[in-house]
Design a protein around this motif. Structure first.
Motif, PDB file in Angstrom:
ATOM      1  N   THR A  72       0.806  -1.228   0.000  1.00 20.52           N
ATOM      2  CA  THR A  72       0.000   0.000   0.000  1.00 20.52           C
ATOM      3  C   THR A  72       0.834   1.270   0.000  1.00 20.52           C
ATOM      4  O   THR A  72       0.313   2.342  -0.315  1.00 20.52           O
ATOM      5  N   ILE A  73       2.115   1.170   0.362  1.00 26.53           N
ATOM      6  CA  ILE A  73       2.911   2.398   0.509  1.00 26.53           C
ATOM      7  C   ILE A  73       3.992   2.589  -0.538  1.00 26.53           C
ATOM      8  O   ILE A  73       4.527   3.683  -0.672  1.00 26.53           O
ATOM      9  N   LEU A  74       4.333   1.523  -1.254  1.00 23.78           N
ATOM     10  CA  LEU A  74       5.435   1.614  -2.192  1.00 23.78           C
ATOM     11  C   LEU A  74       4.951   1.831  -3.618  1.00 23.78           C
ATOM     12  O   LEU A  74       3.854   1.401  -3.984  1.00 23.78           O
ATOM     13  N   GLU A  75       5.798   2.468  -4.405  1.00 25.27           N
ATOM     14  CA  GLU A  75       5.499   2.649  -5.809  1.00 25.27           C
ATOM     15  C   GLU A  75       5.471   1.292  -6.487  1.00 25.27           C
ATOM     16  O   GLU A  75       6.113   0.346  -6.046  1.00 25.27           O
ATOM     17  N   ARG A  76       4.752   1.205  -7.586  1.00 23.67           N
ATOM     18  CA  ARG A  76       4.561  -0.071  -8.277  1.00 23.67           C
ATOM     19  C   ARG A  76       5.862  -0.730  -8.713  1.00 23.67           C
ATOM     20  O   ARG A  76       5.925  -1.930  -8.827  1.00 23.67           O
ATOM     21  N   ASN A  77       6.904   0.017  -8.971  1.00 22.63           N
ATOM     22  CA  ASN A  77       8.146  -0.588  -9.450  1.00 22.63           C
ATOM     23  C   ASN A  77       9.105  -0.957  -8.324  1.00 22.63           C
ATOM     24  O   ASN A  77      10.240  -1.316  -8.583  1.00 22.63           O
ATOM     25  N   ARG A  78       8.679  -0.865  -7.087  1.00 20.76           N
ATOM     26  CA  ARG A  78       9.529  -1.195  -5.933  1.00 20.76           C
ATOM     27  C   ARG A  78       9.133  -2.544  -5.354  1.00 20.76           C
ATOM     28  O   ARG A  78       7.960  -2.869  -5.246  1.00 20.76           O
ATOM     29  N   GLY A  79      10.135  -3.297  -4.954  1.00 15.29           N
ATOM     30  CA  GLY A  79       9.903  -4.565  -4.295  1.00 15.29           C
ATOM     31  C   GLY A  79      10.345  -4.496  -2.851  1.00 15.29           C
ATOM     32  O   GLY A  79      10.769  -3.449  -2.363  1.00 15.29           O
ATOM     33  N   PHE A  80      10.270  -5.613  -2.154  1.00 17.36           N
ATOM     34  CA  PHE A  80      10.678  -5.655  -0.747  1.00 17.36           C
ATOM     35  C   PHE A  80      10.973  -7.088  -0.363  1.00 17.36           C
ATOM     36  O   PHE A  80      10.575  -8.031  -1.057  1.00 17.36           O
ATOM     37  N   ALA A  81      11.681  -7.252   0.736  1.00 14.80           N
ATOM     38  CA  ALA A  81      11.999  -8.578   1.266  1.00 14.80           C
ATOM     39  C   ALA A  81      12.123  -8.492   2.781  1.00 14.80           C
ATOM     40  O   ALA A  81      12.707  -7.542   3.308  1.00 14.80           O
ATOM     41  N   SER A  82      11.602  -9.479   3.467  1.00 17.58           N
ATOM     42  CA  SER A  82      11.723  -9.535   4.924  1.00 17.58           C
ATOM     43  C   SER A  82      13.181  -9.765   5.304  1.00 17.58           C
ATOM     44  O   SER A  82      13.846 -10.636   4.736  1.00 17.58           O
ATOM     45  N   ILE A  83      13.660  -8.974   6.236  1.00 19.71           N
ATOM     46  CA  ILE A  83      15.003  -9.156   6.777  1.00 19.71           C
ATOM     47  C   ILE A  83      14.943 -10.129   7.950  1.00 19.71           C
ATOM     48  O   ILE A  83      15.808 -10.974   8.122  1.00 19.71           O
ATOM     49  N   ASN A  84      13.903  -9.985   8.759  1.00 20.12           N
ATOM     50  CA  ASN A  84      13.711 -10.887   9.895  1.00 20.12           C
ATOM     51  C   ASN A  84      12.237 -10.942  10.251  1.00 20.12           C
ATOM     52  O   ASN A  84      11.452 -10.090   9.834  1.00 20.12           O
TER      53      ASN A  84
END
Length: 135
Positions: A72-84
């Motif tokens: 909901t907060i990131l631009e469509r071209n951004r990804g993410f990954a759990s660090i912990n």
């Protein structure tokens, strides 16, 4: 890997959820402005030898819900990954409906700190925290 655009499209009901959501039976109820709520219909497939839901499934359900908060907060071209991921179990989760809520507590340029809770019948089952890297 499911892209951010895909998760936003899942939230909007445009496409099917990722395989992990389907496997666990997680359904997005709402997701807006860094918050997400999902429901989970828990059945006997998730029970351990003590006839309660195995903790790894609970943590996975929270991780999925946190992903919708991030979407909901990131631009469509951004990804993410759990660090912990850290889970504290407060009581057993049984067969029935569980509600998972997550909120982004702190958003930085490269990481977010996210908290989630799992509840059943109005009682907390688990509290989960995660640091998530923005890619």
């Amino acid at each position: 890997m499911t892209t951010m655009m895909d998760l936003k499209r899942v939230i909007d009901g445009e496409i099917e959820p990722p395989a992990c959501d389907k496997t666990l039976g997680i359904q997005v109820t709402s997701a807006v402005a860094g918050r997400a709520v999902c429901s989970w219909n828990v059945d006997e497939r998730f029970l351990n030898g003590h006839q309660v839901v195995m903790g790894g499934f609970i943590t996975s359900a929270a991780d999925i819900t946190m992903a919708y908060s991030m979407a909901t907060i990131l631009e469509r071209n951004r990804g993410f990954a759990s660090i912990n991921l850290q889970t504290t179990f407060l009581r057993p989760l049984l067969i029935g409906t569980a509600i998972i809520e997550s909120i982004i507590v702190k958003q930085g340029r490269k990481t977010c700190y996210v908290e989630a809770s799992v509840s059943q019948n109005g009682k907390y089952v688990a509290k989960i925290t995660s640091s998530i890297m923005i890619l």
